[in-house]
Design an enzyme around this catalytic site. Structure first.
Site, PDB file in Angstrom:
ATOM      1  N   ASN A 275       0.843  -1.259  -0.066  1.00  0.00           N
ATOM      2  CA  ASN A 275      -0.171  -0.148  -0.102  1.00  0.00           C
ATOM      3  C   ASN A 275       0.991   1.228  -0.052  1.00  0.00           C
ATOM      4  OD1 ASN A 275      -2.403   1.729   0.425  1.00  0.00           O
ATOM      5  ND2 ASN A 275      -3.542  -0.229   0.723  1.00  0.00           N
ATOM      6  N   ARG A 276       0.463   2.477   0.512  1.00  0.00           N
ATOM      7  CA  ARG A 276       1.142   3.806   0.033  1.00  0.00           C
ATOM      8  C   ARG A 276       1.652   4.211   1.203  1.00  0.00           C
ATOM      9  NH1 ARG A 276      -3.465   2.876  -2.915  1.00  0.00           N
ATOM     10  NH2 ARG A 276      -2.892   3.426  -5.140  1.00  0.00           N
TER      11      ARG A 276
ATOM     12  N   HIS B  55      -1.237 -10.417  -3.102  1.00  0.00           N
ATOM     13  CA  HIS B  55      -2.105  -9.413  -3.850  1.00  0.00           C
ATOM     14  C   HIS B  55      -2.975 -10.301  -5.036  1.00  0.00           C
ATOM     15  CE1 HIS B  55      -3.270  -5.587  -6.059  1.00  0.00           C
ATOM     16  NE2 HIS B  55      -2.453  -5.077  -4.922  1.00  0.00           N
ATOM     17  N   SER B  56      -3.586 -11.257  -4.675  1.00  0.00           N
ATOM     18  CA  SER B  56      -4.489 -11.952  -5.742  1.00  0.00           C
ATOM     19  C   SER B  56      -5.596 -11.367  -6.223  1.00  0.00           C
ATOM     20  CB  SER B  56      -4.595 -13.495  -5.117  1.00  0.00           C
ATOM     21  OG  SER B  56      -3.874 -14.309  -5.382  1.00  0.00           O
ATOM     22  N   TYR B  57      -6.142 -11.478  -7.237  1.00  0.00           N
ATOM     23  CA  TYR B  57      -7.254 -10.876  -7.718  1.00  0.00           C
ATOM     24  C   TYR B  57      -8.116 -11.916  -7.839  1.00  0.00           C
ATOM     25  CZ  TYR B  57      -4.779  -6.563  -9.329  1.00  0.00           C
ATOM     26  OH  TYR B  57      -4.186  -5.127  -9.491  1.00  0.00           O
TER      27      TYR B  57
ATOM     28  N   HIS C 263       3.602  -0.158  -2.726  1.00  0.00           N
ATOM     29  CA  HIS C 263       3.588  -1.447  -2.471  1.00  0.00           C
ATOM     30  C   HIS C 263       5.335  -1.748  -3.122  1.00  0.00           C
ATOM     31  CE1 HIS C 263      -0.513  -2.549  -2.784  1.00  0.00           C
ATOM     32  NE2 HIS C 263      -0.676  -2.466  -3.815  1.00  0.00           N
TER      33      HIS C 263
ATOM     34  N   GLU D 279      -6.498  -7.597   0.574  1.00  0.00           N
ATOM     35  CA  GLU D 279      -5.270  -7.510   0.884  1.00  0.00           C
ATOM     36  C   GLU D 279      -5.098  -7.391   2.374  1.00  0.00           C
ATOM     37  OE1 GLU D 279      -3.254  -4.715  -1.768  1.00  0.00           O
ATOM     38  OE2 GLU D 279      -5.307  -4.713  -2.621  1.00  0.00           O
TER      39      GLU D 279
ATOM     40  N   ASP E 228     -11.540   0.904  -2.957  1.00  0.00           N
ATOM     41  CA  ASP E 228     -10.244   0.723  -3.012  1.00  0.00           C
ATOM     42  C   ASP E 228      -9.655   1.297  -1.387  1.00  0.00           C
ATOM     43  OD1 ASP E 228      -7.379   0.335  -3.290  1.00  0.00           O
ATOM     44  OD2 ASP E 228      -7.191   1.809  -5.074  1.00  0.00           O
TER      45      ASP E 228
HETATM   46  C1  GLA Z   1      -3.752  -1.972  -4.448  1.00  0.00           C
HETATM   47  C2  GLA Z   1      -3.891  -0.312  -4.402  1.00  0.00           C
HETATM   48  C3  GLA Z   1      -4.650  -0.055  -5.487  1.00  0.00           C
HETATM   49  C4  GLA Z   1      -3.926  -0.481  -6.865  1.00  0.00           C
HETATM   50  C5  GLA Z   1      -3.590  -1.904  -6.884  1.00  0.00           C
HETATM   51  C6  GLA Z   1      -2.740  -2.155  -8.100  1.00  0.00           C
HETATM   52  O1  GLA Z   1      -4.800  -2.602  -4.212  1.00  0.00           O
HETATM   53  O2  GLA Z   1      -4.804  -0.216  -3.438  1.00  0.00           O
HETATM   54  O3  GLA Z   1      -4.807   1.419  -5.703  1.00  0.00           O
HETATM   55  O4  GLA Z   1      -2.671   0.343  -6.596  1.00  0.00           O
HETATM   56  O5  GLA Z   1      -2.957  -2.290  -5.611  1.00  0.00           O
HETATM   57  O6  GLA Z   1      -3.073  -1.775  -9.137  1.00  0.00           O
END
Ligand code: GLA
Length: 382
Positions: A117-118, A217-219, A143, A347, A283
């Site tokens: 994350n940020r 970070h699985s989608y 990340h 996540e 998000d």
């Molecule tokens: C995380 C972030 C999102 C984005 C994704 C990757 O989940 O919170 O904003 O950056 O990763 O695209």
């Protein structure tokens, strides 16, 4: 008398011989099952990166569930689970081969860090020293930076355990990598259990104080490769609050009650039913009600396929990301086009930007301490 002995002796001999043969056969069978069990991790070459061999591990459990993991970025490339009719399909986004991951990936299936994350403006001050990280998301750090843990080659070793089998990954992130202080020694155990769980155990040690926040970070798309997006999936998140963010997705510091907002998932709710009321889509980091104890925090359900994934963790937060930045520019596995909301991430993590937020739970790891936590993704059907 002689004939009597003969009469008894012969059948007895036959009986003993049959018993002996039966026993031998059984022993062979047991041996086979043991070997079969041993063989449920298969290791194949998946390519080369930085002159290092990349592997693809295939782990299969007793129920036929299958997970593929590569030591490039610790990426889970596929998860095959049955639907309510017993039909198996892949429920995570990704690529068919390593090239896809090397070219461009929005962190599909990867281990993310050192700080998932940020971090606002890519800066933080620790013990009076300011550290500068890469700004790889506008002016913010995301990340782990330009070459985060999702893009490095991990040492990998397959293993068998009481409850399943898996892959142990290890990476030593050198002092200063991506701007972070300290040599960070990281180990991740991925285990596929016979209870259809993908268990992820993270641990790390450092030789200098440093922030650490690792996640996976699985989608997920429980509809598999059917071509449906995730808007009809039903989500439950056990969280009364979430961290409010500004327009660059950095927390303002406020923890806001989810009540009477489209953020409330305390009752299972269809994701698409309120997503238009959330600017940009979901998000957000949820402040979990688990009180730091390992507990079920989330459940995702696809009513069409009947597939479910439950998430268990002791982490204080979970980022629910509804795949807002997927825009159809990526063609993934089986030539499926990943358009907006085609997958979602759950996540488990500490709160974003914690190194700059005094009121958030601590993310600084110090020498002599161990960073350690477990997340379980458990699959089933209803
Ligand atoms: C995380 C972030 C999102 C984005 C994704 C990757 O989940 O919170 O904003 O950056 O990763 O695209």
């Amino acid at each position: 008398m002689k004939t009597y002995i003969k009469k008894i002796y012969k059948p007895m001999l036959i009986f003993l011989a049959v018993a002996f043969l039966y026993n031998c056969q059984n022993q062979q069978k047991n041996q086979q099952t043991k070997e079969e069990k041993k063989m449920n991790v298969i290791k194949e070459n998946f390519g080369n990166v930085d002159n290092k061999e990349i592997y693809l591990f295939t782990i299969k459990n007793e129920n036929g569930m299958e997970v593929n993991i590569t030591n490039y970025g610790g990426i889970v490339t596929s998860i095959l689970v049955p639907d309510k009719n017993g039909d198996f399909d892949d429920v995570v986004l990704g690529y068919d081969n390593l090239d896809g991951y090397l070219k461009e990936t929005p962190y599909f299936g990867a281990i993310v860090g050192r700080y998932a994350n940020r971090i606002a403006k890519g800066k933080f001050t620790l013990d009076g020293v300011e550290y500068i990280l890469a700004a790889n998301n506008g002016e913010n750090h995301l990340h782990g930076g330009i070459k985060g843990l999702d893009k490095v080659v991990w040492d990998a070793e397959e293993f068998q355990s009481e409850d399943g089998a898996g892959v142990k990954l290890h990476y030593l992130s050198p002092d200063g990598e991506e701007g972070y202080p300290g040599n960070l020694d990281i180990t991740v155990f991925y285990t596929l259990t016979n209870s259809n769980e993908l268990k992820i155990e993270y641990s790390a040690k450092t030789d200098k104080p440093t922030p650490v926040n690792l996640t996976h970070h699985s989608y997920f798309n429980l509809a598999g490769t059917s071509g449906r997006d995730i808007l009809e999936h039903v989500l439950f998140i056990d969280a009364d609050k979430y961290t409010v963010i500004d327009e660059s997705l950095i927390p303002t510091g406020e923890l806001r009650d989810v009540s009477v907002t489209p953020m409330d998932f305390r009752k299972p709710t269809t994701i698409g039913s309120r997503i238009n009321k959330v600017e940009g889509g979901y998000d957000h980091n949820y402040v979990l009600n688990n009180g730091g104890e390992f507990a079920k925090v989330t459940e995702l359900y696809d009513p069409v396929s009947g597939r479910i994934v439950e998430v268990f963790t002791s982490e204080p937060g979970i980022q629910f990301y509804s795949g807002n930045f997927l825009d159809g520019s990526i063609t993934g596995k089986k030539d499926v086009v990943y358009s907006k909301h085609f997958g979602l991430c759950l996540e488990t993590q500490h709160f974003p930007d914690s190194p700059n937020q005094v009121n958030f739970p601590n993310t600084i790891l110090r020498p002599g301490e161990e960073y350690k936590y477990t997340t379980v993704y458990k699959f089933s059907v209803r």
